[in-house]
Design a protein around this motif. Structure first.
Motif, mmCIF file in Angstrom:
data_model
loop_
_atom_site.group_PDB
_atom_site.id
_atom_site.type_symbol
_atom_site.label_atom_id
_atom_site.label_comp_id
_atom_site.label_asym_id
_atom_site.label_seq_id
_atom_site.Cartn_x
_atom_site.Cartn_y
_atom_site.Cartn_z
ATOM 1 N N HIS A 161 0.856 -1.187 0.000
ATOM 2 C CA HIS A 161 0.000 0.000 0.000
ATOM 3 C C HIS A 161 0.896 1.241 0.000
ATOM 4 O O HIS A 161 1.886 1.292 0.742
ATOM 5 C CB HIS A 161 -0.902 -0.014 1.229
ATOM 6 N N PRO A 162 0.574 2.260 -0.795
ATOM 7 C CA PRO A 162 1.414 3.469 -0.867
ATOM 8 C C PRO A 162 1.668 4.136 0.486
ATOM 9 O O PRO A 162 2.754 4.669 0.732
ATOM 10 C CB PRO A 162 0.633 4.404 -1.798
ATOM 11 N N TYR A 163 0.678 4.113 1.370
ATOM 12 C CA TYR A 163 0.845 4.703 2.707
ATOM 13 C C TYR A 163 1.988 4.023 3.446
ATOM 14 O O TYR A 163 2.878 4.685 3.996
ATOM 15 C CB TYR A 163 -0.464 4.574 3.491
ATOM 16 N N TRP A 164 1.969 2.684 3.474
ATOM 17 C CA TRP A 164 2.996 1.946 4.208
ATOM 18 C C TRP A 164 4.343 2.031 3.515
ATOM 19 O O TRP A 164 5.384 2.060 4.180
ATOM 20 C CB TRP A 164 2.575 0.494 4.421
ATOM 21 N N LYS A 165 4.336 2.106 2.219
ATOM 22 C CA LYS A 165 5.589 2.270 1.481
ATOM 23 C C LYS A 165 6.266 3.569 1.895
ATOM 24 O O LYS A 165 7.469 3.593 2.217
ATOM 25 C CB LYS A 165 5.310 2.248 -0.026
ATOM 26 N N GLU A 166 5.509 4.655 1.919
ATOM 27 C CA GLU A 166 6.056 5.948 2.317
ATOM 28 C C GLU A 166 6.536 5.919 3.772
ATOM 29 O O GLU A 166 7.604 6.437 4.105
ATOM 30 C CB GLU A 166 5.009 7.047 2.138
ATOM 31 N N MET A 167 5.746 5.283 4.640
ATOM 32 C CA MET A 167 6.119 5.207 6.055
ATOM 33 C C MET A 167 7.453 4.477 6.226
ATOM 34 O O MET A 167 8.338 4.944 6.941
ATOM 35 C CB MET A 167 5.026 4.477 6.848
ATOM 36 N N LEU A 168 7.616 3.327 5.562
ATOM 37 C CA LEU A 168 8.835 2.531 5.721
ATOM 38 C C LEU A 168 10.045 3.200 5.068
ATOM 39 O O LEU A 168 11.138 3.181 5.630
ATOM 40 C CB LEU A 168 8.625 1.131 5.157
ATOM 41 N N ILE A 169 9.856 3.776 3.894
ATOM 42 C CA ILE A 169 10.965 4.455 3.214
ATOM 43 C C ILE A 169 11.502 5.611 4.066
ATOM 44 O O ILE A 169 12.700 5.843 4.138
ATOM 45 C CB ILE A 169 10.549 4.946 1.809
ATOM 46 N N ASN A 170 10.601 6.300 4.761
ATOM 47 C CA ASN A 170 11.003 7.445 5.578
ATOM 48 C C ASN A 170 11.333 7.094 7.022
ATOM 49 O O ASN A 170 11.788 7.947 7.782
ATOM 50 C CB ASN A 170 9.907 8.515 5.538
ATOM 51 N N GLY A 171 11.069 5.850 7.399
ATOM 52 C CA GLY A 171 11.321 5.450 8.784
ATOM 53 C C GLY A 171 10.353 6.079 9.765
ATOM 54 O O GLY A 171 10.692 6.322 10.918
ATOM 55 N N TRP A 172 9.136 6.326 9.301
ATOM 56 C CA TRP A 172 8.124 6.955 10.145
ATOM 57 C C TRP A 172 7.243 5.902 10.803
ATOM 58 O O TRP A 172 6.917 4.893 10.201
ATOM 59 C CB TRP A 172 7.212 7.865 9.330
ATOM 60 N N ASP A 173 6.816 6.191 12.031
ATOM 61 C CA ASP A 173 5.726 5.448 12.632
ATOM 62 C C ASP A 173 4.577 6.447 12.805
ATOM 63 O O ASP A 173 4.680 7.599 12.380
ATOM 64 C CB ASP A 173 6.137 4.771 13.947
#
Length: 194
Positions: A161-173
């Motif tokens: 999912h694009p949301y989780w992709k962005e979260m993981l690429i940026n190291g965000w929780d």
């Protein structure tokens, strides 16, 4: 959380179906309140015998899997209870990516929320990847391109999912996302205090 973009590392193969969260991290080790320190208990009942010695016949105890950052697992990985300790123990042990034909839904979400990339691949893509690891155990996961490739094979594509992709690429929780709006939140609180 640590960002995940391009990861090249060893893969450990745990070719077992229906590995549940109590096998990943047995219940007797859930007494800790912090998120760290669980790696030593990962697959405890499979890794160690009754005296605490490593079992030679358990896959992850093989010397060639030492330092693996990618786990290739079987069907329905992470089934059972919803314990968040399961991804904590995988991450603390050193796994940043888990590849399987399917995952239990809650476990899949818990991985994403805790900085582990769960990748769903077809049985044939996984078999190909496992064969490649037998030749040379180097696997590359490219999250921006959404591909997995062994040293001698073709890339296998995966969905995320694009949301989780962005979260993981940026190291965000989810807390990191909220803190991105810290100044707006403070301004709102100050305006509301009047």
């Amino acid at each position: 959380m640590e960002p995940i973009t391009l990861l090249t590392g060893k893969a450990a193969v745990l070719d077992r179906a229906n590995v549940d969260t109590d096998q990943i991290i047995p219940k007797q080790f859930l007494k800790r309140i912090e998120r760290s320190g669980f790696g030593q208990f990962l697959f405890y009942n499979w890794r160690f015998d009754e005296t605490g010695r490593e079992r030679e016949d358990f896959e992850l105890n093989r010397p060639e899997y030492e330092g693996a950052s990618i786990l290739i697992a079987g069907e329905n990985f992470g089934c059972g209870s919803s314990r968040e300790h399961a991804p904590w123990s995988l991450l603390d042990y050193g796994f940043k990516v888990v590849i399987a034909p399917s995952f239990a839904d809650i476990f899949h979400q818990n991985c994403l929320k805790n900085g582990i990339l769960p990748i769903t691949l077809s049985h044939s893509d996984i078999q190909s990847l496992v064969r490649q690891t037998e030749i040379q155990n180097q696997v590359t996961v490219n999250l921006p391109e959404q591909t997995v490739i062994g040293e001698s094979g073709r890339p296998a594509a995966f969905d995320i999912h694009p949301y989780w992709k962005e979260m993981l690429i940026n190291g965000w929780d989810e807390i990191s996302i909220t803190l991105r709006y810290d100044s707006e939140i403070q301004a709102f609180e100050e305006a509301s205090a009047i």
